[in-house]
Every structure is written in structure tokens, then in C-alpha cells.
Enzyme design. Sequence first.
Site, PDB file in Angstrom:
ATOM      1  CG  HIS A 283      -2.056   0.919   1.178  1.00 34.15           C
ATOM      2  ND1 HIS A 283      -2.222   1.843   0.174  1.00 34.15           N
ATOM      3  CD2 HIS A 283      -3.118   1.091   2.014  1.00 34.15           C
ATOM      4  CE1 HIS A 283      -3.339   2.522   0.382  1.00 34.15           C
ATOM      5  NE2 HIS A 283      -3.897   2.094   1.495  1.00 34.15           N
TER       6      HIS A 283
ATOM      7  CE1 TYR B 221      -4.280   5.886   6.028  1.00 37.32           C
ATOM      8  CE2 TYR B 221      -4.638   4.725   3.966  1.00 37.32           C
ATOM      9  CZ  TYR B 221      -5.138   5.335   5.096  1.00 37.32           C
ATOM     10  OH  TYR B 221      -6.486   5.407   5.292  1.00 37.32           O
TER      11      TYR B 221
ATOM     12  NE  ARG C  76     -16.688   4.655  -0.902  1.00 39.26           N
ATOM     13  CZ  ARG C  76     -16.652   5.945  -0.651  1.00 39.26           C
ATOM     14  NH1 ARG C  76     -17.604   6.726  -1.115  1.00 39.26           N
ATOM     15  NH2 ARG C  76     -15.670   6.467   0.048  1.00 39.26           N
TER      16      ARG C  76
END
Length: 432
Positions: free
Chosen positions: A217, A222, A396
Site C-alpha cells: 500500500h 499513508y 463500494r
Amino acid sequence: MTVNKLTASTPARGVPFYTPEQTLPAGTALDTGAEVPTLFTPIKLRDLVLQNRFVVSPMCTYSADDGHLTDWHLVHLGAFALRGAALTIVEATAVTPNGRISPEDSGLWQDSQIAPLKRIVDFVHSQGQKIGIQLAHAGRKASTLGPWHVTPGRHEVAGPDVGGWPDNLWAPSAIAWDEGYPTPKEMTVAQIEELVQSFVDAAKRAIQAGVDTIEIHGAHGYLITEFLSPITNQRTDAYGGSFENRTRLLLDIVRAVRGVIPQGMPLLVRISASEWMEHSGQPSWDLEQSKRLALLLADLGVDLLDVSSGGNNPKQHIEVHPYYQADMAGEIRELLRKEGKGEALKIGAVGMISTAEMARSVVQEGGKLAGEQDRKIEVESGDGTRARADLVLIARQFLREPEFVLKTAALLGVQVAGPVQYHRAPIKKGRL
């Protein structure tokens, strides 16, 4: 292989429980003719073969127990594999305790976290599908509350009273996410080197659990993103300043993880192709740097670049339209193909993929959707066909419709295999 005497069906192979073998994994096109959309054709990443181009994107659910996955995750993730997703990627999984986004995030920093992951892996494999895991460190965005506990749009701090660690946040530089948020600690070189080893150790645990692929990731603000961006990375050592220095951490992690996973296992990387800070008037991470990075990743043995964007700055200005991230994926894919690296590094597109036709259009070799005539989102390939990406990573819409793969097939007129246990209730276009 024994046959269950009560059902006279062959059991699924290699799993510690009885379930019928899915002769063809759900979501497999039954007709392999030229009229089958690219979306329902197989793709190979090293030794990993996917029967269609649907990937369940990693989705944080803030439901783990001290980093351990639970029965919640078994049901949540298993639902997608059962209904035809060729690859399901487990949510962002922290490689250190302080790398979790929230106290309830998934983790893989200790051996006790292997068994609950393996239980999910076994179920997904029992359905003939594939599973991966996203390894991550949240950096300065760690130790926040799950989203249903906070004001929408905010990342509110989880204090020690709820298991948080606001005094132990790591970042390339001591710059807080926003006003009112803790100031992270600038990582030492020793901590950076230890972090690389933590990714390696987590990858080894994932392999023990039986995953088919690993994703690193490097997106959404992040820790790795924070190192890539000149806004959040103001170091003056070998990990800051130039493009080469700011990408050093990610490339070190890629080399280290690639070096310990099986040769035939594909390695994936997710990036934010832009942090959407061009309006700030200061240097920021942008699409051009992402293109440079993609070329490097192709040479280091990364097999799929998962192209997302944003998340590194609360002042970002995103130019939102249905294909705003697919556009960037397409540009990176075009460059790779021009440089002769398109086969080495495939491209995944994300974001707002919520209809059958949109999913088709992102990977389809040829054709436009109505109203797209003026959009620069088609990429010409060597055989005269077009596509924006090689795979779609959907989040989603799978939450809204776990059967999205099967519904998409019905809407596009593609006959596909379904779960054998659901044979009496096939999804048909006329019933949608």
C-alpha cells in the site's frame, strides 16, 4: 480424491472442510468466443490466472481484534469470492502495531494473526477463487477512530483510553495531518530499515497463510505516500529531497518483499497517482512522477500497479468525474506500452466503478460510452484495440451488490458459471 457418499459430488481440494468442488469458479465465462467482453476473459499475472477482470479492492472495515481477523471478515470477504470475484484483496493490514489506521485494523505483525487469515484463504480457495492481502503502514494517519465514531470527513484521533497510540506516530517528517492532530515523529534511518524488515516478515506470514498475491500500500496518504510527496517529506538525508530519494523507501520494500515471495507469485503496488495539490504552488506528487515510478516498478518485478489518487493532504483539490482515476491509469498504461513494459506491469483502475457498462469500458479493447467522445481516456494498443486498464478494482459497489460480477454478466449478455449450490436461482437480465 474421495467422493462424498451422501451427495456423490467431488469435494473441493486442499481445504480442511467439505464443500462441493466448483468445477468452474463462479464468474467464469461459459462461452469463449470473440463476442465475450474483455471483462470476462482470463488474465495471467506470473503463475496466477484469474478467470475474469474483477478484483475486490482492499476495504477497511475496522472490525479486527488486536489485528486478528474474525468471522466477520470470513463472511464479508467470502461473499465476494462465492459470487464470482476472481481476486479478493484483504483490507489494509498493518505490518507493525503502530501502523494501523485504527485500533480495530487488521494486522500481520505477529504469528498468532496467521491462523485467522488462513481460515479466510481456505474458504476463498474452496470456491476456486484467488485471494491477496494488502500490507500497509498508516504513518501520520494512524491511531484514528473508526469512521462511524466521528464527524463525517474527519480522521479523529484515537487516544490511549480506546487503545490508540497518538504519541507514537511515524512519518518521514514531523508534520501533522491537520490542525488538532498529533505531530508524528520523524523516523530514524534505523526505524526505516526496521520497517522494511517488518514488511518482509508480514509477507512471509501471508505466504504461510496461503495467499495468492501481496499488495504493498503506497497510496492514500499513508506512510509510503508521505515519503513520496515533497510536501510531507522534508528530509535532507537519503530518504528525502530528490525523486530518487523520496521513492527509496517504496523501492527498498519492493525489492525486499519480491526477494522473499515465491517466484511465481505476483506482487502488486497501490499508489496515489496524484495528491491533487498542484494548486498549492509548491512541489507535490503528481502524475508525471507516478509515470517515472511505474517504469522503475516494472523493472523491479512488480506485476500490477493499482492506480488510485489523493488522500495525503486535507487541502487536496480533486477534479471529480466518473473516470478521474481511470484517466490517470490509462496514461500510465500508455507509457508502459510505449516503453515496452506493458506486459511486465499490468494496470488496475479504481474509483466510481458502479455499473456493468462502466466496468466493461475500463478494460474493454475498443468502444466508447455515450458522451465520452471528447474525453482523452482511450489508449491505443499495438493490435489496434483500446483500454484504460487491465483489471478493475471495485470496493463500494461490491458492498452494495456482492453479486456485482454475476449481475454484470447478465446485463452484458455473458453466460457465466455461478456457485453450484445456487443453481436454482441463476441471475438473469430480465429479472434484474
